[in-house]
Each structure stands twice: as C-alpha cells, then as structure tokens.
Design a protein around this motif. Structure first.
Motif, PDB file in Angstrom:
ATOM      1  N   ILE A   1      -6.439 -11.196   5.799  1.00 22.43           N
ATOM      2  CA  ILE A   1      -5.320 -10.385   6.252  1.00 22.43           C
ATOM      3  C   ILE A   1      -5.109 -10.688   7.729  1.00 22.43           C
ATOM      4  N   VAL A   2      -3.906 -11.127   8.081  1.00 24.06           N
ATOM      5  CA  VAL A   2      -3.616 -11.493   9.472  1.00 24.06           C
ATOM      6  C   VAL A   2      -2.468 -10.639  10.004  1.00 24.06           C
ATOM      7  N   PRO A   3      -2.545 -10.265  11.284  1.00 25.15           N
ATOM      8  CA  PRO A   3      -1.460  -9.479  11.883  1.00 25.15           C
ATOM      9  C   PRO A   3      -0.163 -10.289  11.965  1.00 25.15           C
ATOM     10  N   VAL A   4       0.946  -9.596  12.012  1.00 23.44           N
ATOM     11  CA  VAL A   4       2.240 -10.247  12.182  1.00 23.44           C
ATOM     12  C   VAL A   4       2.243 -10.961  13.528  1.00 23.44           C
TER      13      VAL A   4
ATOM     14  N   SER B   1       0.826  -1.202   0.000  1.00 19.17           N
ATOM     15  CA  SER B   1       0.000   0.000   0.000  1.00 19.17           C
ATOM     16  C   SER B   1       0.863   1.256   0.000  1.00 19.17           C
ATOM     17  N   MET B   2       1.913   1.253   0.817  1.00 20.01           N
ATOM     18  CA  MET B   2       2.795   2.423   0.886  1.00 20.01           C
ATOM     19  C   MET B   2       3.491   2.671  -0.450  1.00 20.01           C
TER      20      MET B   2
ATOM     21  N   LEU C   1      -9.720  -3.879   2.492  1.00 17.55           N
ATOM     22  CA  LEU C   1     -11.112  -4.214   2.162  1.00 17.55           C
ATOM     23  C   LEU C   1     -11.207  -4.875   0.788  1.00 17.55           C
ATOM     24  N   GLN C   2     -10.477  -4.346  -0.182  1.00 17.65           N
ATOM     25  CA  GLN C   2     -10.494  -4.933  -1.526  1.00 17.65           C
ATOM     26  C   GLN C   2      -9.939  -6.353  -1.522  1.00 17.65           C
ATOM     27  N   LEU C   3      -8.872  -6.572  -0.774  1.00 22.47           N
ATOM     28  CA  LEU C   3      -8.296  -7.915  -0.697  1.00 22.47           C
ATOM     29  C   LEU C   3      -9.250  -8.874   0.013  1.00 22.47           C
TER      30      LEU C   3
END
Length: 73
Positions: A55-58, A10-11, A46-48
């Motif tokens: 999407i999972v946290p580290v 994203s960045m 959201l798109q993913l």
C-alpha cells in the motif's frame, strides 16, 4: 495499491456493514461510526499487506525497472 483506492473500497464496504446493521435495528453514535471506519481501513490495509500487496500513499512514484529502462531510450 494506492492508499486512496484502499480507503475508498474500505469506506464502501463499511457503509454496507452499517446499512445491514441499520436494517437489523442497530444504532451507532457518530463517534463510533468514525472510529469503526478508521479501524476497518487499518484492518483492511493489514489484510492486504498479509496477502502480499504493498500500500503506497498518493504521490509516491512507483518503481518499475523495465519502464525506467524504456524511459531512458
């Protein structure tokens, strides 16, 4: 997908958007850049999710039934 990987992607994409805007003479305040970066990241997640990705946290232990069975051997 790891949240950190999504954040990095994203960045990079947001940096490309800002560079393109700068080439066309657009100027943003630091506050609007930070706000836009956060919004871009949230929208990307959201798109993913809509595309079926989780999407999972580290640090989250990913579960795979097959690998867990192999580990028990």
């Amino acid at each position: 997908m790891l949240e950190s990987d999504v954040k990095i992607t994203s960045m990079r994409l947001y940096a490309d958007i800002l560079a393109n805007a700068a080439r066309h003479g657009w100027d943003y305040t630091p506050e609007s850049i930070v706000s836009g970066s956060k919004r871009h990241f949230e929208e990307m997640k959201l798109q993913l999710n809509d595309a079926g990705y989780e999407i999972v946290p580290v640090g989250t232990r990913l579960y795979c039934k097959r690998l867990d069975k192999l580990a028990l051997r």
